[in-house]
Design a protein around this motif. Sequence first.
Motif, PDB file in Angstrom:
ATOM      1  N   ASP A  43       0.848  -1.187   0.000  1.00  0.00           N
ATOM      2  CA  ASP A  43       0.000   0.000   0.000  1.00  0.00           C
ATOM      3  C   ASP A  43       0.888   1.243   0.000  1.00  0.00           C
ATOM      4  OD1 ASP A  43      -1.508   2.163   1.800  1.00  0.00           O
ATOM      5  OD2 ASP A  43      -3.037   0.859   0.910  1.00  0.00           O
ATOM      6  N   GLU A  44       0.507   2.226  -0.794  1.00  0.00           N
ATOM      7  CA  GLU A  44       1.324   3.442  -0.889  1.00  0.00           C
ATOM      8  C   GLU A  44       1.515   4.134   0.462  1.00  0.00           C
ATOM      9  OE1 GLU A  44      -2.446   6.179  -2.436  1.00  0.00           O
ATOM     10  OE2 GLU A  44      -0.789   5.719  -3.778  1.00  0.00           O
TER      11      GLU A  44
ATOM     12  N   VAL B 260      -0.170  -8.705  -0.614  1.00  0.00           N
ATOM     13  CA  VAL B 260      -1.208  -8.472  -1.628  1.00  0.00           C
ATOM     14  C   VAL B 260      -0.971  -7.153  -2.350  1.00  0.00           C
ATOM     15  CG1 VAL B 260      -3.684  -8.288  -2.076  1.00  0.00           C
ATOM     16  CG2 VAL B 260      -2.885  -9.660  -0.151  1.00  0.00           C
ATOM     17  N   ILE B 261      -1.019  -7.231  -3.682  1.00  0.00           N
ATOM     18  CA  ILE B 261      -1.031  -6.046  -4.535  1.00  0.00           C
ATOM     19  C   ILE B 261      -2.476  -5.879  -4.980  1.00  0.00           C
ATOM     20  CG2 ILE B 261      -0.202  -5.011  -6.686  1.00  0.00           C
ATOM     21  CD1 ILE B 261       2.231  -6.946  -6.462  1.00  0.00           C
TER      22      ILE B 261
ATOM     23  N   VAL C  59     -10.765  -5.729   3.387  1.00  0.00           N
ATOM     24  CA  VAL C  59      -9.383  -6.200   3.255  1.00  0.00           C
ATOM     25  C   VAL C  59      -8.492  -5.446   4.247  1.00  0.00           C
ATOM     26  CG1 VAL C  59      -7.375  -6.357   1.709  1.00  0.00           C
ATOM     27  CG2 VAL C  59      -9.657  -6.977   0.877  1.00  0.00           C
ATOM     28  N   TYR C  60      -8.685  -4.133   4.361  1.00  0.00           N
ATOM     29  CA  TYR C  60      -7.914  -3.369   5.345  1.00  0.00           C
ATOM     30  C   TYR C  60      -8.165  -3.905   6.761  1.00  0.00           C
ATOM     31  CZ  TYR C  60      -6.172   0.284   2.210  1.00  0.00           C
ATOM     32  OH  TYR C  60      -5.513   0.973   1.225  1.00  0.00           O
ATOM     33  N   SER C  61      -9.415  -4.222   7.058  1.00  0.00           N
ATOM     34  CA  SER C  61      -9.755  -4.729   8.402  1.00  0.00           C
ATOM     35  C   SER C  61      -9.099  -6.077   8.675  1.00  0.00           C
ATOM     36  CB  SER C  61     -11.264  -4.873   8.560  1.00  0.00           C
ATOM     37  OG  SER C  61     -11.875  -3.617   8.513  1.00  0.00           O
TER      38      SER C  61
ATOM     39  N   GLY D 159      -1.024  -5.625   8.462  1.00  0.00           N
ATOM     40  CA  GLY D 159      -0.071  -4.541   8.272  1.00  0.00           C
ATOM     41  C   GLY D 159      -0.029  -4.076   6.835  1.00  0.00           C
ATOM     42  N   LYS D 160       0.662  -2.946   6.647  1.00  0.00           N
ATOM     43  CA  LYS D 160       0.816  -2.370   5.309  1.00  0.00           C
ATOM     44  C   LYS D 160       2.292  -2.075   5.086  1.00  0.00           C
ATOM     45  CE  LYS D 160      -1.918   1.088   6.147  1.00  0.00           C
ATOM     46  NZ  LYS D 160      -2.698   2.334   6.005  1.00  0.00           N
ATOM     47  N   LEU D 161       2.725  -2.349   3.869  1.00  0.00           N
ATOM     48  CA  LEU D 161       4.102  -2.129   3.489  1.00  0.00           C
ATOM     49  C   LEU D 161       4.120  -1.277   2.231  1.00  0.00           C
ATOM     50  CD1 LEU D 161       7.029  -3.069   4.146  1.00  0.00           C
ATOM     51  CD2 LEU D 161       6.613  -5.007   2.641  1.00  0.00           C
ATOM     52  N   GLY D 162       4.910  -0.217   2.226  1.00  0.00           N
ATOM     53  CA  GLY D 162       5.040   0.640   1.061  1.00  0.00           C
ATOM     54  C   GLY D 162       6.384   0.408   0.392  1.00  0.00           C
TER      55      GLY D 162
END
Length: 157
Positions: A74-75, A103-104, A114-116, A120-123
């Motif tokens: 995720d950006e 996931v892209i 999906v966020y829920s 985590g998120k990786l940029g």
Amino acid sequence: MNIKLIAIGKTDNKNLQALIDDYKKRLGHYIRFEFEIIPDLKKVKHLSEAQQKVKEGELILSKTEKSDILILLDENGKQMDSVAFSNYLQKHMNSGIKTLVFVIGGPYGFSDEVYSRSNGKLGLSKMTFSHQMVRLFFIEQLYRGFTILRNEPYHHR
């Protein structure tokens, strides 16, 4: 530990696909890696961005298990250099999880569901890359991460 990458839509560029295939093969020396493509949605002209994200989100979540650790590319996600990313991978391997899923998302990002569900998120960068390029960059970084963990010379070329 297994690593899985999920992406929406196939890679159209044969040169990119050849590079992706090369790094997938290389990764096989280090870990069980799976790259799963979810086909592009059909008849999206009649869907709003939100509806498209929900439909893609349902497909993404159907490809995961409850026990999977789900990380969104995720950006707005946490950014790290290659050494920090290799440490991130090692931390997950040490935790005893079975599958780490990256996931892209589709062209409009991820649904709220999906966020829920994510852990985590990786940029990858502050820059914007095409979804097809991100696949190659991410798989190469996975490979680089494992060569760093094994003190192999690839990272220092």
